[in-house]
Design a protein around this motif. Structure first.
Motif, PDB file in Angstrom:
ATOM      1  N   UNK A 163      14.308  43.993  52.420  1.00 40.29           N
ATOM      2  CA  UNK A 163      14.461  43.355  51.152  1.00 40.29           C
ATOM      3  C   UNK A 163      14.965  44.471  50.257  1.00 40.29           C
ATOM      4  N   UNK A 164      14.349  45.832  50.198  1.00 39.89           N
ATOM      5  CA  UNK A 164      14.815  47.104  49.245  1.00 39.89           C
ATOM      6  C   UNK A 164      16.461  47.188  49.568  1.00 39.89           C
ATOM      7  N   UNK A 165      16.891  47.035  50.788  1.00 35.80           N
ATOM      8  CA  UNK A 165      18.310  47.455  50.960  1.00 35.80           C
ATOM      9  C   UNK A 165      19.113  46.283  50.567  1.00 35.80           C
ATOM     10  N   UNK A 166      18.980  44.984  50.843  1.00 39.22           N
ATOM     11  CA  UNK A 166      19.753  43.890  50.365  1.00 39.22           C
ATOM     12  C   UNK A 166      19.695  43.791  48.704  1.00 39.22           C
ATOM     13  N   UNK A 167      18.596  44.246  48.236  1.00 39.36           N
ATOM     14  CA  UNK A 167      18.547  44.313  46.545  1.00 39.36           C
ATOM     15  C   UNK A 167      19.578  45.233  46.140  1.00 39.36           C
ATOM     16  N   UNK A 168      19.671  46.284  46.848  1.00 39.74           N
ATOM     17  CA  UNK A 168      20.724  47.312  46.347  1.00 39.74           C
ATOM     18  C   UNK A 168      22.138  47.022  46.930  1.00 39.74           C
ATOM     19  N   UNK A 169      22.273  46.599  47.744  1.00 36.93           N
ATOM     20  CA  UNK A 169      23.656  45.890  48.470  1.00 36.93           C
ATOM     21  C   UNK A 169      24.138  44.941  47.138  1.00 36.93           C
ATOM     22  N   UNK A 171      23.561  44.337  44.134  1.00 39.15           N
ATOM     23  CA  UNK A 171      23.532  44.844  42.849  1.00 39.15           C
ATOM     24  C   UNK A 171      24.962  45.671  43.130  1.00 39.15           C
ATOM     25  N   UNK A 172      25.595  46.217  44.101  1.00 39.21           N
ATOM     26  CA  UNK A 172      26.617  46.906  44.200  1.00 39.21           C
ATOM     27  C   UNK A 172      27.764  46.454  45.083  1.00 39.21           C
ATOM     28  N   UNK A 173      27.562  46.712  46.177  1.00 40.96           N
ATOM     29  CA  UNK A 173      28.764  46.480  47.182  1.00 40.96           C
ATOM     30  C   UNK A 173      29.183  44.787  47.347  1.00 40.96           C
TER      31      UNK A 173
END
Length: 414
Positions: A163-169, A171-173
């Motif tokens: 969840x945390x990693x997908x949230x960041x990806x 918003x950016x990548x």
């Protein structure tokens, strides 16, 4: 015609649970492991070394290392992960039905031989992960293929970290793919032909005559190749590379794959349907390490800024590109996990002590707090009323003065 130099590969083979995988010679592997662990334990974490390790031959080597390095590459604190989603995450969500359909069709993305009951549990987690990220970011729009990224993360790092990693990806990548229209995605795809033109004009012109366009690479791009690669180990290798790279790196890899298949393409009938059919099917025997190194060379030689100027691509603003530098800077001051763990424990201990003191204070007070306001406490009442009247007069005076200065001043206060 300009061509990239092809480097000779010298790798060994080792067997693990997923079958044969290529890897570096033992001495190089040990050195790389030592460098990764040293970078993880540095304070602040040595992000540049981790990026180089993820992008270089062999990538991050093991899933155990990925669980440690991937969060650092995305600036995720593993000791401050989101809670598992509740059942309410599925209630009245506009994308719920589509997400469920896509996840149900994703059976091939799970390891072969996995028990059906275990896969069913993971699929339910996958649905919740996607819906939770979308719920946290209402400005983002779900697209078919998003679940391919999410399932890769889930299988490696588990539900909460996914969840945390997908949230960041997201918003950016992946940000450009999550607009309400396909315009931003088409913009990213439009970088493909200018790259080909710089390296192989003849191949570029052939594809222009065939009018094949770039849609054959769409699923490669939006799923980070997870949907099209037959071997999960290759998907993981590319995820190592992409997390450590610029958001446009997947399109550079797409160009490298097309260049790698140059002879096949040129020998195909110059027809849109024929060329599209050929290119949309990725061969199973691609030399991934070679292609990754060539993609990096292409990126260094023909950066996005150069291509944008030459191909008139600068007219549209890409959120993924425009926010990438700020994202990179945000990853440079992370503490190592050992420090984060110690700080988290200290914070938890302080919270626990505060709760204990609060509990003791409450125990010392009369059980019936209402008796403080009973008939026997009229003096307390009178004191409070007097204080309130005094404060009220003061507030009124301040408000009146502010109104004299200007109504907008008072509005700013509230």
């Amino acid at each position: 015609m300009k061509r990239l130099k092809r480097k000779k590969q010298n790798v060994g083979v080792v067997l693990n649970g997923n079958g044969p995988v290529t890897r570096e010679p033992d001495c190089g592997r040990k050195q790389k492991l030592a460098e990764i662990h040293q970078a993880l334990n540095s304070d602040p974490v040595d992000i540049e070394t981790l990026r180089r390790a993820a992008a270089s031959k062999g990538g991050l080597l093991t899933d155990e290392l990925r669980r440690k390095v991937w969060p650092k590459l995305l600036n995720v604190n593993v000791y401050d992960l989101p809670h598992k989603p509740g059942r309410d995450v599925r209630e009245n969500h506009k994308d719920f039905n589509q997400v469920v359909l896509d996840v149900r069709r994703s059976m091939k993305r799970f390891p072969k031989g996995m028990p059906a009951t275990e896969r069913a549990v993971l699929q339910e987690q996958l649905i919740d992960i996607i819906l939770e990220v979308l719920k946290r970011n209402p400005q983002l729009h779900y697209y078919q293929g998003y679940h391919d990224v999410a399932v890769t993360l889930l299988l490696v790092v588990g539900e909460r970290m996914a969840i945390a990693m997908l949230h960041t990806l997201s918003k950016y990548h992946l940000r450009d793919f999550m607009d309400p229209t396909m315009d931003s995605t088409k913009h990213i795809l439009n970088y493909l032909m200018p790259i080909l033109e710089q390296v192989d004009t003849e191949l570029h012109d052939f594809m222009i005559r065939a009018e094949v366009g770039t849609i054959f690479a769409l699923s490669w791009l939006i799923t980070w190749y997870g949907h099209v690669l037959p071997e999960f180990k290759h998907t993981l290798r590319l995820y190592d590379f992409f997390m450590a790279s610029h958001p446009l790196m997947p399109i550079y890899l797409a160009a490298t794959i097309v260049l790698h298949r140059e002879k096949e393409v040129k020998q195909t009938e110059c027809d849109m349907a024929m060329v599209h059919h050929l290119l949309s099917r990725i061969p199973q025997d691609l030399p991934y390490e070679l292609l990754i190194s060539q993609s990096q060379e292409l990126f260094d030689q023909y950066p996005p800024s150069l291509l944008a100027k030459r191909a008139a691509l600068q007219s549209r603003k890409s959120l993924s590109i425009s926010t990438f530098k700020a994202f990179q800077l945000s990853t440079l001051h992370q503490r190592p996990d050992s420090v984060l763990q110690r700080l988290t424990k200290a914070q938890d201990s302080a919270t626990s002590r505060h709760a204990s003191r609060q509990s003791g204070l409450e125990a010392a007070l009369p059980r019936d707090r209402g008796q403080l306001w009973g008939k026997g406490n009229r003096m307390v009442k009178m004191a409070v009323w007097g204080l309130s009247a005094t404060l009220g007069a003061a507030v009124f005076a301040v408000a009146q003065t502010a109104m004299d200065w200007g109504p907008e001043v008072l509005l700013q206060l509230f």
